[in-house]
Design an enzyme around this catalytic site. Structure first.
Site, PDB file in Angstrom:
ATOM      1  N   LEU A 135      -7.334 -17.101 -18.719  1.00 23.40           N
ATOM      2  CA  LEU A 135      -8.114 -16.436 -18.489  1.00 23.40           C
ATOM      3  C   LEU A 135      -8.680 -17.587 -18.473  1.00 23.40           C
ATOM      4  O   LEU A 135      -8.853 -18.800 -19.380  1.00 23.40           O
ATOM      5  CB  LEU A 135      -9.302 -15.342 -19.849  1.00 23.40           C
ATOM      6  CG  LEU A 135      -8.673 -13.872 -19.889  1.00 23.40           C
ATOM      7  CD1 LEU A 135      -9.460 -13.217 -21.617  1.00 23.40           C
ATOM      8  CD2 LEU A 135      -8.823 -13.027 -18.747  1.00 23.40           C
ATOM      9  N   ASP A 136      -9.564 -17.360 -17.310  1.00 21.50           N
ATOM     10  CA  ASP A 136     -10.861 -18.653 -17.014  1.00 21.50           C
ATOM     11  C   ASP A 136     -11.055 -18.831 -17.856  1.00 21.50           C
ATOM     12  O   ASP A 136     -11.701 -18.439 -18.600  1.00 21.50           O
ATOM     13  CB  ASP A 136     -11.088 -18.922 -15.812  1.00 21.50           C
ATOM     14  CG  ASP A 136     -11.919 -17.880 -15.486  1.00 21.50           C
ATOM     15  OD1 ASP A 136     -13.233 -17.120 -15.854  1.00 21.50           O
ATOM     16  OD2 ASP A 136     -11.569 -16.767 -14.442  1.00 21.50           O
ATOM     17  N   VAL A 137     -12.238 -20.319 -17.511  1.00 22.08           N
ATOM     18  CA  VAL A 137     -13.116 -20.288 -18.574  1.00 22.08           C
ATOM     19  C   VAL A 137     -14.330 -20.023 -18.468  1.00 22.08           C
ATOM     20  O   VAL A 137     -15.092 -19.348 -19.882  1.00 22.08           O
ATOM     21  CB  VAL A 137     -13.270 -22.205 -18.474  1.00 22.08           C
ATOM     22  CG1 VAL A 137     -14.379 -22.520 -17.149  1.00 22.08           C
ATOM     23  CG2 VAL A 137     -14.229 -22.691 -19.669  1.00 22.08           C
ATOM     24  N   THR A 175     -13.995 -16.665 -17.787  1.00 24.94           N
ATOM     25  CA  THR A 175     -13.756 -15.115 -18.829  1.00 24.94           C
ATOM     26  C   THR A 175     -13.887 -15.130 -19.830  1.00 24.94           C
ATOM     27  O   THR A 175     -13.231 -16.145 -20.714  1.00 24.94           O
ATOM     28  CB  THR A 175     -12.973 -14.393 -18.368  1.00 24.94           C
ATOM     29  OG1 THR A 175     -13.205 -14.925 -16.854  1.00 24.94           O
ATOM     30  CG2 THR A 175     -12.400 -13.439 -17.876  1.00 24.94           C
TER      31      THR A 175
END
Length: 397
Positions: free
Chosen positions: A260-262, A264
């Site tokens: 998961l991106d930073v 999210t």
């Protein structure tokens, strides 16, 4: 008694007969003296004739030359002329086959595999099915525990599997005193002495760990970048209490399944089981992921239609499984979208919303496959997955 009985004469002064065979005669002769001469003709039926064998089944072997008291066991065989014949001895070919079967050594599995062209199951009996408890007992006590060297290093927490292969190629790993440069070498940590940079690996490997983590905003899922906060920092309490919960076992090297991106938040799976991670993250698993996207601005039907049409991501046209506008909540004035995807490409949900002309305020993943993020799991907290949870993720354990 003979086949026929000649006439029986009764003379004068014949007394009363008491033999059982002449009971009928006793009834007819009641007087004490008989003055007449009577004649009886008593005959018996001749014995039944023995059935004659066909001409093609008659042979000299059935001659009455057998010793007295010996039973005759017939053997019906087909002769060289193609006709059936009867003999008292078993065929010579059968005797030779029985003798060879007793002296022939048992074929080994490798020999059977060579003769059958690799199809051992077709030539050997299949193993009977055992219960799950019996298989577990066999795997823990008798099964060969040898694994690939790179997999053992990764399971021991030395590095990732790819980084472990690099260590092996660089000659920094020794097995039983010899430098090993082949990651595919089969080793058993319990029997082999494995050293990495002079440090010996523990004999026991860490058990499999499966965790569900509620990732907060501002954390990354990668372990390489030290300038950013990793989600593994949220598991410090878990590792500190490891020795109390698992005495004598080494600490596992954990990693995330997917990323998961930073920015999210939401559900992320953490484990040390590489096979499990590969199956869950691979596109062939077709596991759906559900996201809740909070939008800045107003969402109309045109936006929903544009998101459902999909967009081009990394040269591939991606379309979501479903798009739904959720009812507005009193404590959250911004509109929320429920978006379900299954391909899991990088920033897929953000690109779908951006292509529709909308701006995401926050994004949260709430479900992977059949497992949904527990409502009571706070941000930065984790929970161990049970066997039923792993099955909802499609893992056959």
């Amino acid at each position: 008694m003979a086949a026929s009985l000649s006439t029986l004469h009764l003379h004068h002064q014949l007394t009363f007969f008491r033999k059982p065979s002449f009971s009928l005669l006793n009834k007819s002769v009641r007087s004490t003296r008989i003055t007449a001469s009577l004649e009886f003709n008593i005959t018996f039926a001749p014995p039944k004739p023995k059935p004659k064998l066909p001409a093609n089944l008659q042979t000299d072997a059935a001659s009455p030359s057998l010793p007295p008291g010996q039973h005759f066991i017939p053997w019906i065989v087909r002769g060289e002329d193609g006709n059936l014949k009867l003999q008292s001895n078993p065929p010579a070919r059968l005797i030779h086959d029985i003798a060879d079967a007793k002296t022939q050594p048992k074929k080994k599995k490798d020999q059977v595999k060579k003769e059958s062209g690799g199809n051992v199951k077709a030539r050997m009996e299949a193993e009977p099915k055992r219960s799950k408890a019996a298989r577990r007992f066999y795997n823990e006590n008798f099964r060969d525990k040898a694994q690939r060297l790179s997999k053992v290093l990764a399971a021991a927490g030395v590095a990732s599997r790819r980084s472990s292969e690099e260590l092996i190629f660089e000659g920094k790993v020794t097995v039983n005193g010899s430098v090993c440069n082949t990651p595919q070498t089969r080793v058993d940590p319990g029997r082999d002495a494995i050293y990495v940079n002079g440090n010996r690996l523990p004999k026991k490997l860490a058990p499999k760990v499966y965790l569900a983590l509620n990732k907060p905003k501002g954390y990354i899922c990668s372990l390489g970048k030290k300038e950013s906060k990793s989600v593994m920092c949220l598991l410090d309490d878990y590792f500190q209490s490891w020795d109390k919960r698992n005495p004598g076992l080494p600490k596992p090297r954990l990693f995330t399944v997917g990323r998961l991106d930073v920015a999210t938040t939401g559900l992320i799976i953490v484990t040390n089981d590489g096979d499990f991670a590969q199956q869950i993250a691979h596109p062939s698993s077709n596991l759906s992921k559900e996201y809740i996207a909070t939008i800045n601005g107003v969402v109309s039907k045109r936006h929903l239609f544009a998101i459902s049409e999909g967009t081009l991501i990394e040269g591939v046209h991606c379309t979501p499984d479903s798009v739904e506008l959720l009812p507005q909540q009193s404590d959250a004035p911004r509109p929320r979208l429920r978006i379900v995807v299954h391909e899991g490409r990088n920033h897929e949900v953000r690109e779908l919303v951006k292509n529709a002309g909308l701006e995401i305020h926050s994004l949260k993943r709430v479900r992977i496959g059949g497992f949904r993020l527990p409502s009571d799991l706070g941000l930065g907290k984790h929970a161990e997955l049970k066997q039923t949870d792993l099955k909802t993720l499609g893992w056959k354990c």
